[in-house]
Structure formats: structure tokens, C-alpha cells
Design a protein around this motif. Structure first.
Motif, PDB file in Angstrom:
ATOM      1  N   SER A 197      -6.803  10.212  -0.695  1.00 53.20           N
ATOM      2  CA  SER A 197      -6.969  10.591   0.707  1.00 53.20           C
ATOM      3  C   SER A 197      -6.050  11.759   1.024  1.00 53.20           C
ATOM      4  N   LYS A 198      -6.408  12.549   2.006  1.00 55.13           N
ATOM      5  CA  LYS A 198      -5.603  13.701   2.393  1.00 55.13           C
ATOM      6  C   LYS A 198      -4.363  13.274   3.185  1.00 55.13           C
ATOM      7  N   ASP A 199      -3.424  14.212   3.300  1.00 56.25           N
ATOM      8  CA  ASP A 199      -2.168  13.987   4.011  1.00 56.25           C
ATOM      9  C   ASP A 199      -2.438  13.519   5.440  1.00 56.25           C
ATOM     10  N   ALA A 200      -1.747  12.458   5.845  1.00 56.70           N
ATOM     11  CA  ALA A 200      -1.975  11.873   7.171  1.00 56.70           C
ATOM     12  C   ALA A 200      -1.652  12.831   8.306  1.00 56.70           C
ATOM     13  N   VAL A 201      -0.832  13.851   8.053  1.00 57.04           N
ATOM     14  CA  VAL A 201      -0.473  14.794   9.117  1.00 57.04           C
ATOM     15  C   VAL A 201      -1.699  15.564   9.607  1.00 57.04           C
ATOM     16  N   PHE A 202      -2.756  15.617   8.809  1.00 54.27           N
ATOM     17  CA  PHE A 202      -3.980  16.268   9.279  1.00 54.27           C
ATOM     18  C   PHE A 202      -4.569  15.554  10.492  1.00 54.27           C
TER      19      PHE A 202
ATOM     20  N   ILE B 180       0.843  -1.195   0.000  1.00 54.11           N
ATOM     21  CA  ILE B 180       0.000   0.000   0.000  1.00 54.11           C
ATOM     22  C   ILE B 180       0.875   1.241   0.000  1.00 54.11           C
ATOM     23  N   ALA B 181       0.623   2.140  -0.921  1.00 60.39           N
ATOM     24  CA  ALA B 181       1.227   3.472  -0.874  1.00 60.39           C
ATOM     25  C   ALA B 181       0.170   4.400  -0.283  1.00 60.39           C
ATOM     26  N   TRP B 182       0.461   4.942   0.892  1.00 57.50           N
ATOM     27  CA  TRP B 182      -0.541   5.674   1.676  1.00 57.50           C
ATOM     28  C   TRP B 182      -0.250   7.174   1.630  1.00 57.50           C
ATOM     29  N   SER B 183      -1.179   7.913   1.069  1.00 58.26           N
ATOM     30  CA  SER B 183      -1.111   9.373   1.050  1.00 58.26           C
ATOM     31  C   SER B 183       0.196   9.869   0.442  1.00 58.26           C
ATOM     32  N   VAL B 184       0.500   9.367  -0.749  1.00 59.81           N
ATOM     33  CA  VAL B 184       1.724   9.768  -1.441  1.00 59.81           C
ATOM     34  C   VAL B 184       1.386  10.701  -2.600  1.00 59.81           C
ATOM     35  N   GLY B 185       2.379  11.470  -3.001  1.00 59.02           N
ATOM     36  CA  GLY B 185       2.249  12.323  -4.171  1.00 59.02           C
ATOM     37  C   GLY B 185       3.065  11.763  -5.322  1.00 59.02           C
ATOM     38  N   MET B 186       2.673  12.119  -6.541  1.00 57.57           N
ATOM     39  CA  MET B 186       3.364  11.631  -7.735  1.00 57.57           C
ATOM     40  C   MET B 186       3.811  12.808  -8.594  1.00 57.57           C
TER      41      MET B 186
ATOM     42  N   GLN C 212     -10.169  20.469   9.758  1.00 57.08           N
ATOM     43  CA  GLN C 212     -10.994  19.480  10.454  1.00 57.08           C
ATOM     44  C   GLN C 212     -11.580  18.471   9.465  1.00 57.08           C
ATOM     45  N   GLN C 213     -12.040  18.970   8.323  1.00 58.59           N
ATOM     46  CA  GLN C 213     -12.567  18.062   7.298  1.00 58.59           C
ATOM     47  C   GLN C 213     -11.474  17.126   6.787  1.00 58.59           C
ATOM     48  N   PHE C 214     -10.291  17.680   6.569  1.00 58.43           N
ATOM     49  CA  PHE C 214      -9.190  16.870   6.046  1.00 58.43           C
ATOM     50  C   PHE C 214      -8.726  15.845   7.075  1.00 58.43           C
ATOM     51  N   SER C 215      -8.835  16.192   8.354  1.00 57.88           N
ATOM     52  CA  SER C 215      -8.483  15.235   9.402  1.00 57.88           C
ATOM     53  C   SER C 215      -9.389  14.012   9.326  1.00 57.88           C
ATOM     54  N   ALA C 216     -10.683  14.265   9.153  1.00 60.64           N
ATOM     55  CA  ALA C 216     -11.632  13.153   9.031  1.00 60.64           C
ATOM     56  C   ALA C 216     -11.349  12.343   7.769  1.00 60.64           C
ATOM     57  N   ASN C 217     -11.014  13.040   6.675  1.00 60.20           N
ATOM     58  CA  ASN C 217     -10.706  12.348   5.426  1.00 60.20           C
ATOM     59  C   ASN C 217      -9.425  11.526   5.553  1.00 60.20           C
ATOM     60  N   ALA C 218      -8.429  12.081   6.248  1.00 61.67           N
ATOM     61  CA  ALA C 218      -7.173  11.353   6.443  1.00 61.67           C
ATOM     62  C   ALA C 218      -7.401  10.095   7.269  1.00 61.67           C
ATOM     63  N   GLU C 219      -8.298  10.184   8.244  1.00 61.27           N
ATOM     64  CA  GLU C 219      -8.607   9.000   9.046  1.00 61.27           C
ATOM     65  C   GLU C 219      -9.305   7.937   8.201  1.00 61.27           C
TER      66      GLU C 219
END
Length: 377
Positions: free
Chosen positions: A182-187, A128-134, A356-363
Motif C-alpha cells: 500500500s502507498k504511504d498513508a500521508v497521501f 500489523i505493520a502499516w505502510s512501512v519500508g524495509m 490522487q491515485q495514491f490517496s485512494a490506494n492509501a485508503e
């Protein structure tokens, strides 16, 4: 959260995951990614080992076992031999689908990811590549490697931005891998901070005015001189002004200290640049009443804690990040017209809501990882 509860309750044995990325090399944003991802996985009852650039630092700051990252230049390949010991391999965060300046099959982050996927495919281990950029465009060689190693049915790619997602879908069209967004996990950071940092953040707006400036190299150099002028204006308005770097590798952001004269800012000083753990980074940024930054992860960490952040966009990537976050910013080419009053009067509230929205999306992205590793596998 239902998936986390299911995993905790139903696993006959504790699952082992290898989290891989360029962590522990004085990029505190990357280290925040490792902290958030490993915290999420640990909370789900998963045993996590981290493959990274600086195992000693990561072991001390995060407290998890480590392996040295794959590096063909130094013949560090032990991690490839260890892949079969894990139930899933996760390449976590950052612009890891970034090709070496000279296209080749061995060096650079993109090639490293492909070789990790190659071995995982051979051993039928979920990858799995999780929350990566290309990066895009990629060379024909990179596209060929991607289709061969990242297109398999054991692979799930979770891209952190829309453009990366679109490019991955185009490049891997017709392949059997799963491609998600998915958004950046740091959120998710606020979910894992220590109680001391959380209390510190709650007191943020009762403190005296404090500006933290986190600059990187700006071209042309006049952009840095303008940042100094903005800090001078802030000091004249009663702000305590401090400088800090989230990227302290040699040849990177620390060079800005010599490129312009920061000593003209009344009371200015640089905060210690030595590597600190993610809780300390969050605490430092929560001490500000305003952050002025050219970097992505300081902005995310600040806004996620309710600290106003104003961005200086040095490239398209930063513009995209700041736009998605609805964070006020100025492009470097427009910097001369900016004054500190404009910054203070900016609208920051929407960026807090988006965080806050991105935090939920990251989760949700984290739950996609668990599903790919332990349900779909």
C-alpha cells in the motif's frame, strides 16, 4: 469504506488500537504519518493510543493518549506490558524495518518492531505493520528474527514500496503471515485537514510567486551551493524565497544553514523550525507556489494539495519515491546542469494525478489494516 461502516455499526464495544512509531521527535514527516493513520482509525470508530518518542508533543499536537516507545537503551519497556490491553498493534509508517548499523537483537527500529511482534504473538494480538519500508540487505540475525517473530499468522505486513514488498516476500517465504502492498498513508492527508487549511490550499495559485526550499545535507557540498544558486535565480525572477526544514533533529537538516551562505539570496529567510502540527505543516506548504526539496514527506504533502514540487534526489530511496509519484526531479550528480527556468517549465500535472491515485490506494491500505485487525483476527 464499507468496512469502516461495518465496524461502526457492528462492534459491540469500541476497539482499542496501539499505533507505534518514531513520532514526535522533530521529524514532521513521521508526525504526519501518525496524524493520518490515527485520523483514519478514529474515523472508523477506533480508540487509538500512540506509542512514540515524545508523548507530550504528540498528545498536544494530535490530542490522543500516548505511551513511551519501546527503548531497551533507556529501559523503557512499559509498552510491552501494555500490549495485552489492546485489540491490535499497528506499527505505522516510515522505514521501520531498518536495522541498526551494528546488528543486534535489541537496538534499532527493526529489533524494536520484532520485540513488539514477539509479545503480540505470545498474547495472540493481531500485529500489523502499516505502510512501512524495509532496508535491504539485512543481516542473518535480522532475517532470523523476522522469520521467527514476523512470520506468524497473527502478523500482517503492508509494505509501502515495491522493493520492500519483494524483499519481505522473499525473506518470509513459506511463513503464515500476510504480506500486502500500500502507498504511504500521508497521501490521505487532504482527507483530514482542517477547513482553514483546505481553503488556504484552494487560494494557492492566486498568491504571489513563493518558493519554499526544504534542503537536507547533500554530499558533495557543492550540491547545496547549487541549491543556493537556484534560489538566487528564483529571486531574480520575482519569487519570494523562504527556507524550511521538515527534519529538525540535532545533527540533521539544520546543519545546512552553516554549510553554505544562504544570505546571498535576496530577501531570503528561514521559517521557524520549531515542531508544528501537521495542519500547520500543510498550511505552510500550501502557501508556496513551488517547493524545491530533498525530502520525501514535504513533497508528498505539497503535491497532495496541488502545490508543484521539484525534487533533488540524494539517494535511491528518493529517486524511487519521485519516480513513483511522476514528480520532476534531478539527481544530485546532475544538479550542476540545472537552472531555475528548467524547474518552472517542468511538467507537474502528472504528479497531482498520481497523488490522487495514491490517496485512494492509501485508503485501501487503511481498510486492509482494519480487516487484518478485526475481521481476519
Amino acid at each position: 469504506m464499507w468496512l469502516i461502516m461495518m465496524l461502526r455499526n457492528n462492534l459491540a464495544r469500541k476497539r482499542r488500537v496501539l499505533l507505534d512509531g518514531p513520532y514526535g521527535y522533530a521529524n514532521l514527516g513521521d508526525n504526519a504519518i501518525a496524524y493520518c493513520m490515527s485520523s483514519f482509525l478514529t474515523k472508523a470508530g477506533i480508540d487509538v493510543t500512540i506509542s512514540c518518542l515524545n508523548p507530550d508533543y504528540i498528545e498536544k499536537s494530535i490530542g490522543l493518549p500516548t505511551l513511551p516507545i519501546l527503548d531497551f537503551k533507556t529501559l523503557s519497556t512499559s509498552v510491552l506490558k501494555a500490549i495485552g490491553e489492546f485489540d491490535a498493534i499497528i506499527v505505522g509508517g516510515g522505514q521501520q524495518l531498518q536495522e541498526h548499523p551494528v546488528p543486534n537483537p535489541f537496538f534499532g527500529m527493526f529489533s524494536r518492531v520484532c520485540h513488539m511482534a514477539r509479545v503480540a504473538k505470545a498474547l495472540n494480538v493481531p500485529f500489523i505493520a502499516w505502510s512501512v519500508g524495509m532496508d535491504w540487505p539485512l543481516s542473518p540475525l535480522a532475517r532470523l528474527m523476522a522469520r521467527h517473530y514476523l512470520g506468524s499468522d497473527n502478523v500482517t505486513l503492508i509494505l509501502r514500496d515495491g522493493k520492500s514488498y519483494d524483499h519481505a516476500c522473499s525473506m518470509l517465504a513459506g511463513k503464515s503471515c500476510r504480506i500486502l502492498h500500500s502507498k504511504d498513508a500521508v497521501f490521505m492527508l487532504a482527507n483530514f485537514l482542517s477547513d482553514d487549511v483546505t481553503r488556504s490550499t484552494e487560494l494557492n495559485f492566486t498568491r504571489n510567486k513563493r518558493l519554499i526550499v526544504s534542503p537536507s545535507i547533500i554530499k558533495p557540498q557543492q550540491g547545496l551551493r547549487k541549491m543556493v544558486e537556484l534560489c538566487e535565480e528564483a529571486a531574480q525572477l520575482g519569487y519570494e524565497v523562504k527556507g524550511w526544514h521538515s527534519e529538525i533533529r540535532p545533527g540533521y537538516d539544520l546543519k545546512v544553514r552553516e554549510m553554505v551562505d544562504w544570505g546571498t539570496i535576496p530577501g531570503f529567510e528561514w521559517l521557524p523550525p520549531n515542531p508544528i502540527d501537521t495542519n500547520e505543516v500543510a498550511s505552510l506548504l500550501s502557501s508556496a507556489s513551488l517547493l524545491l526539496t530533498t525530502r520525501m514527506h514535504p513533497a508528498i504533502i505539497a503535491v497532495a494539495q496541488g502545490v508543484p514540487a521539484y525534487g533533488i534526489a540524494t539517494n535511491l530511496k528518493m529517486r524511487s519515491v519521485f519516480d513513483e509519484l511522476s514528480m520532476p526531479y534531478t539527481n544530485t550528480e546532475d544538479l550542476e546542469a540545472l537552472n531555475f527556468h528548467d524547474i518552472v517549465e517542468s511538467q507537474f500535472e502528472k504528479s497531482f494525478s498520481m497523488a490522487q491515485q495514491f490517496s485512494a490506494n492509501a485508503e485501501l491500505g487503511g481498510e486492509q489494516v482494519l480487516k487484518a485487525a478485526f475481521v481476519d483476527a
